[in-house]
Write a protein that holds these residues in place. Structure first.
Motif: not given
Length: 224
Positions: A34-40, A42-43, A60-67
């Motif tokens: 699931v996370w792999g598809r999401w990460a892909e 979002h580049g 928290d994981t997504i927030r720390q990415l600062g996308l």
């Protein structure tokens, strides 16, 4: 540190506090799908990203990415729904079911970074005993590595965290347990991304026994 020299074995604890994913059950395949598809989408470099997302709240994981232009709350809700719908390969770690059943139900809790519905689905999919006490992502304002979750877990079982043993599998959770003042046991069964730690390690629960004294205190023995 080997189990033979570890003070964790032979020491009395008031209660055990367990992380869920990677500690009582394996959900790594489903989570990384699931996370792999999401990460892909979002580049992101998927292979680099995946080791960073275990053991923490999704938001928290997504927030720390600062996308830029990404709403962490909305995206984590989408990912959570994907994880709820994908439990293929979710299974208990070796000996986990028997180990939990050997404990007095009032002397252990699950302390997870997963939201409530995802935790319920994965516990059921793995066939784990239903915990009397649980701390989930929505219960805390700061996720792991903050100690808030383990302090709350200790409170729910009715003891000080310093009298509890935390079972964890990732660095963020280990730091949370340490910061709460608890002893920590590291479970290595799903360690495709190992980390350095001075805490004792066990691969799973096979050969790990618990004795309960007249006061209900718990003592671990390594029979491997």
């Amino acid at each position: 540190m080997s189990s033979a020299s570890s003070p964790v074995f032979g020491k009395k604890y008031s209660a055990f506090l367990f992380d869920m994913d990677g500690t009582l059950l394996s959900s790594i395949e489903a989570a990384e799908r699931v996370w792999g598809r999401w990460a892909e989408g979002h580049g992101l470099d998927v292979a680099t990203f995946l080791p960073t997302m275990h053991g923490k709240r999704g938001v928290d994981t997504i927030r720390q990415l600062g996308l830029p232009g990404v709403d962490p709350e909305a995206e984590s809700a989408i990912i959570c729904q994907g994880e709820i719908e994908d439990v293929e390969g979710v299974r208990p770690l070796p000996g986990a079911i028997e180990f939990l059943k050997s404990l007095p139900p009032e002397r252990w809790a699950i302390v997870t970074s997963s939201p409530r519905e995802l935790a319920k689905v994965r516990i059921a999919a793995a066939g784990l005993p239903e915990p009397r006490f649980i701390v989930i992502a929505e219960d805390v304002s700061r996720g792991k590595p903050s100690p808030e979750c383990y302090l709350l877990g200790a409170e729910r079982v009715g003891f000080d965290a310093k009298d509890c043993l935390v079972f964890e599998d990732v660095a963020a959770g280990v730091i949370a347990g340490e910061s709460a003042g608890a002893d920590v046991m590291v479970i290595t069964a799903t360690h495709t991304h190992p980390f350095e730690t001075s805490h004792p390690k066990i691969p799973g629960y096979i050969g790990i026994e618990v004795s309960v004294d007249e006061n209900g205190d718990l003592t671990l023995t390594d029979r491997r």
